[in-house]
Enzyme design. Sequence first.
Site, PDB file in Angstrom:
ATOM      1  N   ALA A   1       0.676  -1.160   0.005  1.00  0.00           N
ATOM      2  CA  ALA A   1      -0.043  -0.010  -0.055  1.00  0.00           C
ATOM      3  C   ALA A   1       0.790   1.212   0.047  1.00  0.00           C
ATOM      4  O   ALA A   1       1.959   1.075   0.747  1.00  0.00           O
ATOM      5  CB  ALA A   1      -1.066  -0.019   1.367  1.00  0.00           C
ATOM      6  N   LYS A   2       0.302   2.338  -0.809  1.00  0.00           N
ATOM      7  CA  LYS A   2       1.358   3.633  -0.850  1.00  0.00           C
ATOM      8  C   LYS A   2       0.403   4.378   0.345  1.00  0.00           C
ATOM      9  O   LYS A   2      -0.346   5.255  -0.062  1.00  0.00           O
ATOM     10  CB  LYS A   2       1.188   4.134  -2.105  1.00  0.00           C
ATOM     11  CG  LYS A   2       2.034   5.162  -2.449  1.00  0.00           C
ATOM     12  CD  LYS A   2       2.086   5.737  -3.703  1.00  0.00           C
ATOM     13  CE  LYS A   2       2.925   6.953  -4.150  1.00  0.00           C
ATOM     14  NZ  LYS A   2       4.460   6.669  -3.891  1.00  0.00           N
TER      15      LYS A   2
END
Length: 312
Positions: free
Chosen positions: A156-157
């Site tokens: 996940a960013k």
Amino acid sequence: MVKPTPTIWMSGRFVPWHEANVHVLTHALHYGTGVFDSLRVYATDRGPAIFRHREHHERLERSAALYRMPLPFTVDELAAATREVVARTGLEECYVRTLAYRGAGAMGVSPKDAPVEVAIAAWGWGAYLGDGATEGIRARISSWRRIDHDTLLPAAKATAHYLNSVLARTEAEADGYDEAILLGADGMLAEGSGENVFLVTGGRLVTPPLATGALGGITRATVLELAEALGIPYEIRPVTRGELYTCDELLLTGTAAELTPVRELDRRPVGTGEPGLVWRRLRAAFDAAAHGRDRRFSHWLDVVPGGVRAAA
């Protein structure tokens, strides 16, 4: 400093730049409950074009899903809003930041009663690492390790993840370097503070697998596709610290950094100490694709209707 543009899109409406505010009790400010993505817009002879547009919003959607944040907008709706944001800037080229975050409405660690808000902003942003983008930067291997799969979700960013990057980058800058390179918990190469890492050894391009904790970079994927087109052999495999010291070239890739060569690592010259041939070939190919000169990669470009055309 960021130079303001006319408006920012906030959850379905356009707000003047200086009025694009959030409440001080916004959940994301206290607990890091946000995800984001970044895009670049390049000048082409058909007008400003968003590079690999849909893929960035799809990654935002995946990042949100990993942290159980139901986005209130579809990928298509986010794409339409982004085109309008870019058109309103009046810029030929710009950087775009999309942010989904838990807003105000509930306090405490649990985010379940905090609404998910989305914002999209665009502004002019040149080379992320300044002159180093062409001349090469100085980097150090950080004393901090990259977050691992058993602590957070590196795929996940997420905004909270970047505290790891902040620690590494500020340490590097305090020691006189431009950027930091992080190893994973196993001591193998992971990524830069905000970039994927490639090395060149014996004419072969090498980058570590995502299992190391590196983000699945869209520019990383672009470089691999360009290498294929250029006939540059590559492999995805674990990389030791020692290989970073003995490689012929070292480069960082990302939406902000684009393709940036590293000329020195831990006060050791990388290769000849100058940007290398493989970087030059990849950089030229990237520029041709991003600016629409190489029609083989026109599917990577989403031209913005009503945008400012590049001067002939």
